[in-house]
Design a protein around this motif. Sequence first.
Motif, PDB file in Angstrom:
ATOM      1  N   GLU A 119     106.721  11.388 -50.263  1.00 24.20           N
ATOM      2  CA  GLU A 119     107.363  13.003 -49.903  1.00 24.20           C
ATOM      3  C   GLU A 119     108.733  12.864 -50.758  1.00 24.20           C
ATOM      4  N   ALA A 120     109.489  11.798 -50.869  1.00 25.24           N
ATOM      5  CA  ALA A 120     110.880  12.209 -51.369  1.00 25.24           C
ATOM      6  C   ALA A 120     110.736  12.474 -52.796  1.00 25.24           C
ATOM      7  N   PHE A 121     109.738  11.640 -53.267  1.00 24.90           N
ATOM      8  CA  PHE A 121     109.573  12.184 -54.916  1.00 24.90           C
ATOM      9  C   PHE A 121     108.857  13.413 -55.166  1.00 24.90           C
ATOM     10  N   GLN A 122     107.930  13.849 -54.281  1.00 27.42           N
ATOM     11  CA  GLN A 122     107.312  14.977 -54.532  1.00 27.42           C
ATOM     12  C   GLN A 122     108.273  16.203 -54.323  1.00 27.42           C
ATOM     13  N   ILE A 123     108.934  16.154 -53.374  1.00 27.01           N
ATOM     14  CA  ILE A 123     110.097  17.160 -53.190  1.00 27.01           C
ATOM     15  C   ILE A 123     110.912  17.285 -54.450  1.00 27.01           C
ATOM     16  N   LEU A 124     111.507  16.119 -55.083  1.00 24.19           N
ATOM     17  CA  LEU A 124     112.237  16.309 -56.298  1.00 24.19           C
ATOM     18  C   LEU A 124     111.456  16.810 -57.461  1.00 24.19           C
ATOM     19  N   THR A 125     110.223  16.406 -57.576  1.00 20.73           N
ATOM     20  CA  THR A 125     109.438  16.851 -58.628  1.00 20.73           C
ATOM     21  C   THR A 125     109.202  18.381 -58.718  1.00 20.73           C
ATOM     22  N   SER A 126     108.859  18.708 -57.472  1.00 20.92           N
ATOM     23  CA  SER A 126     108.384  20.269 -57.238  1.00 20.92           C
ATOM     24  C   SER A 126     109.796  20.981 -57.389  1.00 20.92           C
ATOM     25  N   GLU A 127     110.906  20.707 -57.055  1.00 18.84           N
ATOM     26  CA  GLU A 127     112.160  21.325 -57.315  1.00 18.84           C
ATOM     27  C   GLU A 127     112.395  21.594 -58.803  1.00 18.84           C
ATOM     28  N   ILE A 128     112.253  20.254 -59.411  1.00 19.92           N
ATOM     29  CA  ILE A 128     112.506  20.268 -61.029  1.00 19.92           C
ATOM     30  C   ILE A 128     111.519  21.361 -61.511  1.00 19.92           C
ATOM     31  N   ARG A 144     126.770   5.767 -66.543  1.00 17.96           N
ATOM     32  CA  ARG A 144     127.155   7.139 -66.955  1.00 17.96           C
ATOM     33  C   ARG A 144     126.325   7.742 -68.054  1.00 17.96           C
ATOM     34  N   SER A 145     126.153   7.005 -69.097  1.00 15.79           N
ATOM     35  CA  SER A 145     125.410   7.110 -70.509  1.00 15.79           C
ATOM     36  C   SER A 145     124.076   8.058 -69.966  1.00 15.79           C
ATOM     37  N   TYR A 146     123.384   7.774 -68.984  1.00  9.05           N
ATOM     38  CA  TYR A 146     122.056   8.117 -68.747  1.00  9.05           C
ATOM     39  C   TYR A 146     121.926   9.360 -67.941  1.00  9.05           C
ATOM     40  N   TYR A 147     123.292   9.910 -67.230  1.00  7.67           N
ATOM     41  CA  TYR A 147     123.455  11.127 -66.622  1.00  7.67           C
ATOM     42  C   TYR A 147     122.890  12.305 -67.261  1.00  7.67           C
ATOM     43  N   ARG A 148     123.317  12.385 -68.447  1.00 12.50           N
ATOM     44  CA  ARG A 148     123.062  13.688 -69.219  1.00 12.50           C
ATOM     45  C   ARG A 148     121.652  14.025 -69.369  1.00 12.50           C
ATOM     46  N   ASN A 149     120.843  13.013 -69.618  1.00 10.18           N
ATOM     47  CA  ASN A 149     119.534  13.100 -69.837  1.00 10.18           C
ATOM     48  C   ASN A 149     118.466  13.175 -68.911  1.00 10.18           C
ATOM     49  N   SER A 150     119.198  13.860 -67.761  1.00  6.55           N
ATOM     50  CA  SER A 150     118.338  13.207 -66.489  1.00  6.55           C
ATOM     51  C   SER A 150     117.952  14.764 -66.004  1.00  6.55           C
ATOM     52  N   ALA A 151     116.826  15.269 -65.475  1.00  3.32           N
ATOM     53  CA  ALA A 151     116.456  16.364 -64.928  1.00  3.32           C
ATOM     54  C   ALA A 151     116.723  16.238 -63.355  1.00  3.32           C
ATOM     55  N   GLY A 152     116.416  15.125 -62.950  1.00  3.33           N
ATOM     56  CA  GLY A 152     116.622  14.711 -61.255  1.00  3.33           C
ATOM     57  C   GLY A 152     117.320  13.648 -61.036  1.00  3.33           C
ATOM     58  N   GLY A 153     118.232  13.886 -59.715  1.00 10.01           N
ATOM     59  CA  GLY A 153     118.845  12.852 -59.351  1.00 10.01           C
ATOM     60  C   GLY A 153     118.390  12.527 -58.002  1.00 10.01           C
ATOM     61  N   VAL A 180     118.682  18.772 -60.665  1.00 10.59           N
ATOM     62  CA  VAL A 180     118.243  18.708 -59.410  1.00 10.59           C
ATOM     63  C   VAL A 180     118.318  17.521 -58.489  1.00 10.59           C
ATOM     64  N   PHE A 181     118.929  17.635 -57.370  1.00 13.77           N
ATOM     65  CA  PHE A 181     119.183  16.410 -56.579  1.00 13.77           C
ATOM     66  C   PHE A 181     118.440  16.455 -55.297  1.00 13.77           C
ATOM     67  N   VAL A 182     118.112  15.205 -54.745  1.00 13.14           N
ATOM     68  CA  VAL A 182     117.566  15.081 -53.361  1.00 13.14           C
ATOM     69  C   VAL A 182     118.336  14.243 -52.918  1.00 13.14           C
ATOM     70  N   LEU A 183     118.608  14.283 -51.423  1.00 10.69           N
ATOM     71  CA  LEU A 183     119.512  13.173 -50.746  1.00 10.69           C
ATOM     72  C   LEU A 183     118.657  12.403 -49.876  1.00 10.69           C
ATOM     73  N   VAL A 184     118.766  11.069 -49.983  1.00 12.96           N
ATOM     74  CA  VAL A 184     117.697  10.097 -49.497  1.00 12.96           C
ATOM     75  C   VAL A 184     118.483   9.295 -48.439  1.00 12.96           C
ATOM     76  N   GLY A 185     118.183   9.195 -46.947  1.00 10.77           N
ATOM     77  CA  GLY A 185     118.698   8.086 -46.290  1.00 10.77           C
ATOM     78  C   GLY A 185     117.636   7.093 -46.340  1.00 10.77           C
ATOM     79  N   HIS A 186     118.090   6.013 -46.626  1.00 10.35           N
ATOM     80  CA  HIS A 186     116.910   4.882 -46.719  1.00 10.35           C
ATOM     81  C   HIS A 186     117.358   3.784 -45.800  1.00 10.35           C
ATOM     82  N   LYS A 187     116.002   3.006 -45.341  1.00  6.72           N
ATOM     83  CA  LYS A 187     116.062   2.086 -44.167  1.00  6.72           C
ATOM     84  C   LYS A 187     115.802   2.788 -43.049  1.00  6.72           C
ATOM     85  N   SER A 188     115.104   3.760 -42.910  1.00  8.11           N
ATOM     86  CA  SER A 188     114.840   4.383 -41.724  1.00  8.11           C
ATOM     87  C   SER A 188     114.225   3.409 -40.773  1.00  8.11           C
TER      88      SER A 188
END
Length: 214
Positions: free
Chosen positions: A164-173, A78-87, A119-127
């Motif tokens: 692609e997942a991290f590119q999306i999040l980075t671009s959104e930030i 929890r202590s790391y949430y506040r200083n994050s730009a993306g999740g 900014v968030f991205v939702l990732v469904g893993h183990k496709s």
Amino acid sequence: MEADSVWHYQFRIIMLGDSTVGKSSLLKRYAEGVFLESTSQTVGVDFYVHFLEVKPGLCIKLQFWDTAGQERFRSVTRSYYRNSAGGVLMFDLTNRASFESIRKWHQEVMETIKPYHMVFVLVGHKSDLEAERKVGRKEAEKLASSLEAKYIETSAKTSQNVEEAFQILTSEIYEALKSGKMRPNEQWDGVKCKLPPDAQPKVQEEGRKKKCSC
């Protein structure tokens, strides 16, 4: 990009989700290009760094915080949430319970980060485990929409959509920076910028014109 001095912006990104959904595996595939069939559970928080050119001439340093999903480590993470730009809100497509936990993770973060924006991205893993799927794409897309997040399905094993997942999040930030939803400041470590303050609005304005002065 090996030299730490080449980046223009630094974005801190936090990995969120239940234990065993594959957060560490996804990060290792992205940051180190390797896949480990089995990884030990994260204890507390692990760190990864990766460099990404979000547009020609503009380098972003991505600093990842890989959090433990177990409840006993929640006070630490929890202590790391506040200083994050993306999740990265992550669930296992073969584990229905991990999908149902996403709203809880999102709510917990939102209650902690005020007044800052994330900014968030939702990732469904183990496709790659399609035969064992327990969560449909449309259902996941609906959840993502309700959380104002993009949705993507990934596999650390096959590398599907990992970059692609991290590119999306980075671009959104970066878009949030240009729109003014986020601004670097000394009291917040979610975004750091090496450009002088008087140069930042100019870069953002040129970004709207799809140009770069970096």
